[in-house]
Design a protein around this motif. Structure first.
Motif, PDB file in Angstrom:
ATOM      1  N   PRO A  13     -32.622   9.649 -21.327  1.00  0.00           N
ATOM      2  CA  PRO A  13     -31.304   9.761 -20.685  1.00  0.00           C
ATOM      3  C   PRO A  13     -31.219   9.038 -19.331  1.00  0.00           C
ATOM      4  O   PRO A  13     -30.191   8.433 -19.018  1.00  0.00           O
ATOM      5  N   ALA A  14     -32.303   9.087 -18.550  1.00  0.00           N
ATOM      6  CA  ALA A  14     -32.268   8.429 -17.237  1.00  0.00           C
ATOM      7  C   ALA A  14     -32.167   6.909 -17.398  1.00  0.00           C
ATOM      8  O   ALA A  14     -31.342   6.253 -16.751  1.00  0.00           O
ATOM      9  N   GLY A  15     -33.001   6.362 -18.272  1.00  0.00           N
ATOM     10  CA  GLY A  15     -33.005   4.913 -18.481  1.00  0.00           C
ATOM     11  C   GLY A  15     -31.694   4.434 -19.071  1.00  0.00           C
ATOM     12  O   GLY A  15     -31.130   3.421 -18.623  1.00  0.00           O
ATOM     13  N   LEU A  32     -36.719  -1.261 -22.189  1.00  0.00           N
ATOM     14  CA  LEU A  32     -37.898  -1.258 -23.067  1.00  0.00           C
ATOM     15  C   LEU A  32     -38.337   0.179 -23.319  1.00  0.00           C
ATOM     16  O   LEU A  32     -38.344   0.996 -22.393  1.00  0.00           O
ATOM     17  N   ASP A  33     -38.674   0.490 -24.556  1.00  0.00           N
ATOM     18  CA  ASP A  33     -39.252   1.815 -24.831  1.00  0.00           C
ATOM     19  C   ASP A  33     -40.406   1.651 -25.807  1.00  0.00           C
ATOM     20  O   ASP A  33     -40.316   0.866 -26.759  1.00  0.00           O
ATOM     21  N   ARG A  34     -41.447   2.418 -25.580  1.00  0.00           N
ATOM     22  CA  ARG A  34     -42.627   2.291 -26.442  1.00  0.00           C
ATOM     23  C   ARG A  34     -42.422   2.939 -27.810  1.00  0.00           C
ATOM     24  O   ARG A  34     -43.145   2.651 -28.745  1.00  0.00           O
ATOM     25  N   PRO A  38     -34.171   7.163 -33.776  1.00  0.00           N
ATOM     26  CA  PRO A  38     -34.232   8.465 -33.120  1.00  0.00           C
ATOM     27  C   PRO A  38     -35.661   8.965 -32.951  1.00  0.00           C
ATOM     28  O   PRO A  38     -36.471   8.816 -33.854  1.00  0.00           O
ATOM     29  N   ARG A  39     -35.913   9.539 -31.771  1.00  0.00           N
ATOM     30  CA  ARG A  39     -37.209  10.181 -31.516  1.00  0.00           C
ATOM     31  C   ARG A  39     -36.925  11.556 -30.904  1.00  0.00           C
ATOM     32  O   ARG A  39     -35.935  11.743 -30.218  1.00  0.00           O
ATOM     33  N   ASP A  40     -37.814  12.492 -31.193  1.00  0.00           N
ATOM     34  CA  ASP A  40     -37.600  13.833 -30.648  1.00  0.00           C
ATOM     35  C   ASP A  40     -38.328  13.969 -29.328  1.00  0.00           C
ATOM     36  O   ASP A  40     -39.213  13.165 -29.005  1.00  0.00           O
ATOM     37  N   CYS A  43     -37.701  19.937 -25.358  1.00  0.00           N
ATOM     38  CA  CYS A  43     -36.672  20.203 -24.352  1.00  0.00           C
ATOM     39  C   CYS A  43     -35.961  21.504 -24.690  1.00  0.00           C
ATOM     40  O   CYS A  43     -35.872  21.878 -25.866  1.00  0.00           O
ATOM     41  N   GLY A  44     -35.447  22.217 -23.693  1.00  0.00           N
ATOM     42  CA  GLY A  44     -34.654  23.419 -23.928  1.00  0.00           C
ATOM     43  C   GLY A  44     -33.290  23.078 -24.509  1.00  0.00           C
ATOM     44  O   GLY A  44     -32.590  23.940 -25.013  1.00  0.00           O
ATOM     45  N   GLU A  45     -32.897  21.812 -24.368  1.00  0.00           N
ATOM     46  CA  GLU A  45     -31.643  21.273 -24.931  1.00  0.00           C
ATOM     47  C   GLU A  45     -30.408  21.958 -24.372  1.00  0.00           C
ATOM     48  O   GLU A  45     -29.406  22.136 -25.038  1.00  0.00           O
ATOM     49  N   PHE A  46     -30.494  22.346 -23.107  1.00  0.00           N
ATOM     50  CA  PHE A  46     -29.355  22.882 -22.369  1.00  0.00           C
ATOM     51  C   PHE A  46     -28.898  21.779 -21.428  1.00  0.00           C
ATOM     52  O   PHE A  46     -29.686  21.258 -20.636  1.00  0.00           O
ATOM     53  N   ILE A  47     -27.632  21.398 -21.534  1.00  0.00           N
ATOM     54  CA  ILE A  47     -27.108  20.345 -20.658  1.00  0.00           C
ATOM     55  C   ILE A  47     -26.179  21.000 -19.639  1.00  0.00           C
ATOM     56  O   ILE A  47     -25.252  21.719 -20.008  1.00  0.00           O
ATOM     57  N   SER A 105     -29.286  18.612 -29.656  1.00  0.00           N
ATOM     58  CA  SER A 105     -30.701  18.241 -29.828  1.00  0.00           C
ATOM     59  C   SER A 105     -30.977  16.898 -29.143  1.00  0.00           C
ATOM     60  O   SER A 105     -30.121  16.011 -29.115  1.00  0.00           O
ATOM     61  N   ARG A 106     -32.160  16.771 -28.595  1.00  0.00           N
ATOM     62  CA  ARG A 106     -32.533  15.519 -27.940  1.00  0.00           C
ATOM     63  C   ARG A 106     -32.626  14.388 -28.960  1.00  0.00           C
ATOM     64  O   ARG A 106     -32.447  13.226 -28.626  1.00  0.00           O
ATOM     65  N   LEU A 107     -32.929  14.761 -30.198  1.00  0.00           N
ATOM     66  CA  LEU A 107     -32.964  13.760 -31.261  1.00  0.00           C
ATOM     67  C   LEU A 107     -31.601  13.073 -31.342  1.00  0.00           C
ATOM     68  O   LEU A 107     -31.502  11.847 -31.408  1.00  0.00           O
ATOM     69  N   ALA A 129     -44.341  -1.241 -25.413  1.00  0.00           N
ATOM     70  CA  ALA A 129     -45.002  -0.413 -24.397  1.00  0.00           C
ATOM     71  C   ALA A 129     -45.371  -1.260 -23.187  1.00  0.00           C
ATOM     72  O   ALA A 129     -46.080  -2.268 -23.320  1.00  0.00           O
ATOM     73  N   VAL A 130     -44.881  -0.864 -22.032  1.00  0.00           N
ATOM     74  CA  VAL A 130     -45.205  -1.576 -20.791  1.00  0.00           C
ATOM     75  C   VAL A 130     -46.521  -1.042 -20.258  1.00  0.00           C
ATOM     76  O   VAL A 130     -46.724   0.173 -20.209  1.00  0.00           O
ATOM     77  N   ASP A 131     -47.443  -1.940 -19.889  1.00  0.00           N
ATOM     78  CA  ASP A 131     -48.706  -1.435 -19.323  1.00  0.00           C
ATOM     79  C   ASP A 131     -49.063  -2.061 -17.985  1.00  0.00           C
ATOM     80  O   ASP A 131     -50.071  -1.717 -17.386  1.00  0.00           O
TER      81      ASP A 131
END
Ligand code: FAD
Length: 155
Positions: A13-15, A32-34, A38-40, A43-47, A105-107, A129-131
């Motif tokens: 969410p931040a990116g 970029l994301d490694r 959808p990925r899970d 999280c409590g999943e409360f917004i 859901s974060r998914l 993946a950034v290294d």
């Protein structure tokens, strides 16, 4: 080598929020994301109720509403053997709409944000993946890493 104004590592969410706002300002952004979406994500999943306005500004609130998400009126605090304490979200000064919070859901949420990026024309590279960083005269000027096939990349 490809040139960008901003490179964001991580399409959570931040990116995604940063990328969308910077893109709206006319900057050329790469995300970029490694992992791939959808990925899970645990999280409590409360917004927070305050996030509604931001999600609207990001252009994803309508899509979230269409998925019939759970809307919470407040919070409940409980412990074993003790009475439960339920508190409604207090009214927010200057806000007409009732204060409710989304539970999604974060998914779903994270995937939706990544889809929004692509829809808006922001370049997203999953499984990257950034290294390490690239430096010029003690300034970070780029990133390097590996894609899923272990091919090195630099941006
Ligand atoms: C158990 C738990 C419960 C929580 N419950 C809540 C809640 O109910 N409500 C709430 O608001 N917050 C909750 N949080 C906090 C919330 O999960 C985080 O604040 C939020 O996920 C942070 O978003 P982010 O985009 O910064 O990071 P993330 O969502 O973690 O995303 C980071 C992304 O960066 C990618 N990445 C990382 N390193 C690299 C790399 N080197 N190269 C490329 N990609 C990379 C990852 O693959 C990932 O997709 C909870 C956290 C935990 C641990």
């Amino acid at each position: 080598m490809s040139q960008y104004d901003v490179i964001i590592i991580g399409a959570g969410p931040a990116g995604c929020a940063s990328a969308l706002f910077l893109h709206q300002k006319g900057l050329r952004v790469l995300v970029l994301d490694r992992t791939s979406f959808p990925r899970d994500k645990v999280c409590g999943e409360f917004i927070s109720p305050a996030a509604d306005d931001i999600l609207e500004e990001l252009g994803v609130l309508d899509t979230i509403q269409q998925s019939n998400p759970v809307r919470l009126q407040g919070v409940a605090i409980s412990s074993y053997g003790k009475p439960e304490l339920c508190i409604d979200h207090p009214p927010c000064p200057g806000r007409v709409k009732p204060m409710t919070s989304l539970s999604l859901s974060r998914l779903q949420l994270d995937h939706l944000l990544v889809q929004k990026l692509t829809e808006q024309g922001v370049e997203v590279r999953e499984r990257h993946a950034v290294d390490d960083f690239l430096f010029e005269e003690n300034r970070v000027t780029g990133v390097k890493g590996q894609d899923e096939a272990n091919r090195p990349f630099t941006f």
